[in-house]
Design a protein around this motif. Structure first.
Motif, PDB file in Angstrom:
ATOM      1  N   THR A  90       0.811  -1.220   0.000  1.00 24.19           N
ATOM      2  CA  THR A  90       0.000   0.000   0.000  1.00 24.19           C
ATOM      3  C   THR A  90       0.844   1.269   0.000  1.00 24.19           C
ATOM      4  OG1 THR A  90      -1.743  -1.193   1.128  1.00 24.19           O
ATOM      5  CG2 THR A  90      -1.823   1.213   1.273  1.00 24.19           C
ATOM      6  N   TYR A  91       0.466   2.191  -0.872  1.00 27.63           N
ATOM      7  CA  TYR A  91       1.097   3.509  -0.971  1.00 27.63           C
ATOM      8  C   TYR A  91       0.177   4.538  -0.319  1.00 27.63           C
ATOM      9  CZ  TYR A  91       4.466   1.808  -4.460  1.00 27.63           C
ATOM     10  OH  TYR A  91       5.479   1.143  -5.102  1.00 27.63           O
ATOM     11  N   ARG A  92       0.782   5.438   0.438  1.00 28.35           N
ATOM     12  CA  ARG A  92       0.029   6.557   0.992  1.00 28.35           C
ATOM     13  C   ARG A  92       0.439   7.810   0.208  1.00 28.35           C
ATOM     14  NH1 ARG A  92      -0.852   9.305   6.687  1.00 28.35           N
ATOM     15  NH2 ARG A  92       0.407   7.784   7.729  1.00 28.35           N
ATOM     16  N   VAL A  93      -0.540   8.477  -0.356  1.00 28.27           N
ATOM     17  CA  VAL A  93      -0.299   9.682  -1.145  1.00 28.27           C
ATOM     18  C   VAL A  93      -0.856  10.850  -0.334  1.00 28.27           C
ATOM     19  CG1 VAL A  93      -0.694  10.798  -3.357  1.00 28.27           C
ATOM     20  CG2 VAL A  93      -0.675   8.302  -3.210  1.00 28.27           C
ATOM     21  N   ALA A  94      -0.016  11.808   0.036  1.00 25.64           N
ATOM     22  CA  ALA A  94      -0.478  12.873   0.928  1.00 25.64           C
ATOM     23  C   ALA A  94       0.093  14.233   0.552  1.00 25.64           C
ATOM     24  CB  ALA A  94      -0.096  12.538   2.375  1.00 25.64           C
ATOM     25  N   VAL A  95      -0.737  15.230   0.696  1.00 32.05           N
ATOM     26  CA  VAL A  95      -0.272  16.611   0.618  1.00 32.05           C
ATOM     27  C   VAL A  95      -0.448  17.154   2.034  1.00 32.05           C
ATOM     28  CG1 VAL A  95      -0.730  18.922  -0.290  1.00 32.05           C
ATOM     29  CG2 VAL A  95      -0.849  16.938  -1.810  1.00 32.05           C
ATOM     30  N   VAL A  96       0.672  17.495   2.659  1.00 33.75           N
ATOM     31  CA  VAL A  96       0.628  17.955   4.051  1.00 33.75           C
ATOM     32  C   VAL A  96       1.082  19.409   4.094  1.00 33.75           C
ATOM     33  CG1 VAL A  96       1.406  17.510   6.408  1.00 33.75           C
ATOM     34  CG2 VAL A  96       1.151  15.611   4.813  1.00 33.75           C
ATOM     35  N   ASN A  97       0.159  20.279   4.379  1.00 31.70           N
ATOM     36  CA  ASN A  97       0.460  21.714   4.398  1.00 31.70           C
ATOM     37  C   ASN A  97       0.555  22.219   5.827  1.00 31.70           C
ATOM     38  OD1 ASN A  97       0.412  22.107   1.531  1.00 31.70           O
ATOM     39  ND2 ASN A  97      -1.824  21.924   1.635  1.00 31.70           N
ATOM     40  N   HIS A  98       1.699  22.811   6.141  1.00 29.73           N
ATOM     41  CA  HIS A  98       1.891  23.398   7.460  1.00 29.73           C
ATOM     42  C   HIS A  98       2.206  24.868   7.250  1.00 29.73           C
ATOM     43  CE1 HIS A  98       4.233  23.474  11.527  1.00 29.73           C
ATOM     44  NE2 HIS A  98       3.004  23.936  11.637  1.00 29.73           N
ATOM     45  N   GLY A  99       1.348  25.731   7.735  1.00 30.33           N
ATOM     46  CA  GLY A  99       1.584  27.155   7.521  1.00 30.33           C
ATOM     47  C   GLY A  99       0.837  27.997   8.521  1.00 30.33           C
ATOM     48  N   LEU A 100       0.629  29.244   8.156  1.00 26.49           N
ATOM     49  CA  LEU A 100      -0.084  30.119   9.074  1.00 26.49           C
ATOM     50  C   LEU A 100      -0.898  31.144   8.314  1.00 26.49           C
ATOM     51  CD1 LEU A 100       1.565  33.033   9.030  1.00 26.49           C
ATOM     52  CD2 LEU A 100       3.155  31.748  10.434  1.00 26.49           C
ATOM     53  N   LYS A 146      -3.163  38.820  14.686  1.00 26.92           N
ATOM     54  CA  LYS A 146      -3.660  37.507  15.104  1.00 26.92           C
ATOM     55  C   LYS A 146      -3.089  36.470  14.143  1.00 26.92           C
ATOM     56  CE  LYS A 146      -7.718  34.842  16.026  1.00 26.92           C
ATOM     57  NZ  LYS A 146      -9.004  34.517  15.448  1.00 26.92           N
ATOM     58  N   VAL A 147      -2.348  35.527  14.705  1.00 24.44           N
ATOM     59  CA  VAL A 147      -1.722  34.510  13.859  1.00 24.44           C
ATOM     60  C   VAL A 147      -2.329  33.144  14.187  1.00 24.44           C
ATOM     61  CG1 VAL A 147       0.441  33.383  13.198  1.00 24.44           C
ATOM     62  CG2 VAL A 147       0.428  35.835  13.715  1.00 24.44           C
ATOM     63  N   THR A 148      -2.811  32.473  13.166  1.00 18.60           N
ATOM     64  CA  THR A 148      -3.376  31.127  13.336  1.00 18.60           C
ATOM     65  C   THR A 148      -2.509  30.143  12.552  1.00 18.60           C
ATOM     66  OG1 THR A 148      -5.591  32.050  13.523  1.00 18.60           O
ATOM     67  CG2 THR A 148      -5.437  29.697  13.030  1.00 18.60           C
ATOM     68  N   GLU A 149      -2.052  29.144  13.260  1.00 16.93           N
ATOM     69  CA  GLU A 149      -1.263  28.105  12.602  1.00 16.93           C
ATOM     70  C   GLU A 149      -2.222  27.127  11.928  1.00 16.93           C
ATOM     71  OE1 GLU A 149       1.516  26.321  15.318  1.00 16.93           O
ATOM     72  OE2 GLU A 149       1.758  24.536  14.067  1.00 16.93           O
ATOM     73  N   SER A 150      -1.809  26.598  10.786  1.00 15.32           N
ATOM     74  CA  SER A 150      -2.667  25.604  10.136  1.00 15.32           C
ATOM     75  C   SER A 150      -1.858  24.363   9.778  1.00 15.32           C
ATOM     76  CB  SER A 150      -3.320  26.187   8.886  1.00 15.32           C
ATOM     77  OG  SER A 150      -2.343  26.489   7.922  1.00 15.32           O
ATOM     78  N   TYR A 151      -2.472  23.225   9.975  1.00 17.49           N
ATOM     79  CA  TYR A 151      -1.823  21.956   9.657  1.00 17.49           C
ATOM     80  C   TYR A 151      -2.873  21.083   8.982  1.00 17.49           C
ATOM     81  CZ  TYR A 151       1.537  18.198  10.078  1.00 17.49           C
ATOM     82  OH  TYR A 151       2.446  17.209   9.782  1.00 17.49           O
ATOM     83  N   GLY A 152      -2.705  20.909   7.700  1.00 22.67           N
ATOM     84  CA  GLY A 152      -3.726  20.171   6.955  1.00 22.67           C
ATOM     85  C   GLY A 152      -3.150  18.988   6.214  1.00 22.67           C
TER      86      GLY A 152
END
Lengths: 185, 268
Positions: B96-106, B138-144
């Motif tokens: 099995t392959y896991r295909v992911a786009v992981v965005n870490h930003g703000l 106001k800074v909001t971190e995002s992790y998607g």
């Protein structure tokens, strides 16, 4: 190439037959009795683009687990090694229950695709797939999938072992014709 | 676990003001494969409908393909179109392959000369974009995480191991072993811990051919798990999100995490 692969299906039976000769030793030693005979009709279809179907046959237990693979007919020729295996998941029940965990080709199981007409698959009484089958209720399952065509799966329930010879038949509607199995004690 | 609990109303009020209706997805050409070296092509887009390209392409800067042995596989033929992005990869291994786009930003917002200013980026370029001592900052971190799974031959679990960051899926039913009429159970983790009370929105694709999206709302139990019985075969998508204050970026006061996955359910 193709001829060779067609032979694969009967290789096992051939081997067992020779083994029997050796053990029996006598001139009267015969081929071991056929204990399971499946007659499979691949229908002639009036379609503009015809490809021979991929076909899998197996014995499933009551949990739908595959307890014996009887035959897998798929395209063995191609420009690249193992090219025909690409479409094996189209036999989707077989693929899920068994195919995906096998390394193709499987001796005595895999063989080339068959043309329309009647075909026979035989298992002899000393075939380990039958000899080792614990008593119980089973299904003979046949699944067919055709490139640019459809898919059909049929099942024939049976109880193992049996007291007297039995023949069960089912009729396919699209990708398979008349399918029958004859079981001999 | 309760620290990850969030009231849905609060979530709705705080998150995704503009992106609420938009769905982010990766859609593989097929999920169950066989052969010497099969290929998969994947579409990636942000859209309202599943799975149609009608809004934005999904950027592939943070694309990671994890191979069945845990190593990284390479995406090829990447292209960014008007409505979708696309890439291919070959499945040289079985499993099995896991295909992911992981965005870490703000996401930052502040007031400058009486005007509301906004910035979306990373921690590295925050200082360049936002003036020092910005008013009402106001800074909001995002992790998607946006992902999908494909399997060549026999499924395995090596690539599915969680990383312990953001929201992640632990499939108790293998994601490439889903069939119509059967049950599947999944566990959702937030930072590696089972997360209770996450709300999941589950939708089957082909939304263009019916009147309603027929989204199903599910909630994770105390083990972070939820179960779904697939009503029919098709490409499914689900999403969940949660907000907390456990930020990694020091300027951020809160953190928003999201997770979206595409799963194929096969007919019997």
């Amino acid at each position: 190439m193709k001829k060779k692969s067609v032979c694969l299906g009967v290789l096992l039976a051939c081997g067992l037959w020779q083994l029997n000769l050796g053990v029996g030793g006598g001139l009267h030693a015969a081929e071991p009795a056929t204990q399971l005979e499946a007659k499979v009709e691949i229908p002639r279809l009036n379609v503009s683009e015809y490809h021979r179907p991929y076909v899998a046959m197996w014995i499933a237990d009551q949990d739908r687990k595959v307890v014996a693979n009887l035959a897998v007919w798929y395209q063995l020729t191609g420009s690249r090694e193992g090219e025909g295996t690409k479409w094996l998941p189209d036999l989707r029940q077989w693929w899920r229950r068994s195919g995906r965990s096998l390394q193709m080709p499987v001796d005595g199981v895999s063989a080339a695709t068959r043309p329309p007409g009647q075909h026979t698959v035989k298992l002899s009484s000393d075939d380990p797939r039958l000899a080792k089958l614990p008593p119980g209720k089973y299904d003979f399952v046949i699944e067919a999938a055709r490139e640019v065509g459809g898919r059909e799966m049929l099942q024939i329930p049976f109880t193992w072992p049996l007291d007297q010879p039995q023949t069960h038949a089912v009729e396919g509607k699209s990708e398979l014709g008349k399918i029958s199995i004859t079981l001999t004690p | 676990m309760s620290r990850f609990l969030i009231i849905p109303a609060l979530l709705a009020a705080l998150c995704c003001s503009s992106a609420q209706a938009h769905r982010v997805w990766l859609r593989p050409s097929q999920t169950v494969l066989s052969g010497a070296e099969p290929w998969v092509t994947v579409d990636a887009a942000v859209s309202n409908d599943l799975f149609y390209f009608n809004h934005h392409p999904l950027r592939l800067d943070n694309l990671v393909i994890t191979a069945p042995d845990g190593s990284e596989a390479e995406a090829q033929n990447q292209a960014l179109g008007k409505y979708r992005s696309v890439f291919d990869f070959s499945l040289q291994q079985t499993g099995t392959y896991r295909v992911a786009v992981v965005n870490h930003g703000l996401f930052a917002s502040w007031t400058e000369n009486g005007e509301r200013r906004r910035f979306r980026g990373t921690a590295a370029n925050l200082a360049d974009e936002v003036p020092a001592g910005a008013e009402n900052l106001k800074v909001t971190e995002s992790y998607g995480r946006i992902e999908t799974f494909v399997t060549n031959g026999q499924p395995n679990d090596t690539a599915l191991k969680p990383t312990g960051k953001g929201i992640e899926l632990v499939p108790l039913t293998h994601p490439n072993d889903l069939y119509a009429g059967e049950k599947a159970t999944f566990r959702l983790l937030v930072n590696g811990q089972p997360a209770e009370g996450l709300e999941i929105e589950l939708i089957r694709g082909d939304t263009r051919y019916r009147d309603a999206h027929d989204a199903k709302t599910l909630t994770t139990n105390s083990n972070g798990e939820f179960t779904v019985t697939w009503p029919e075969a098709g490409m499914y998508w689900f999403e969940t999100s949660v907000q907390d204050e456990h930020t990694e970026i020091k300027e951020a006061t809160q953190r928003r995490m999201s997770y979206a996955v595409t799963l194929e359910v096969l007919p019997q």
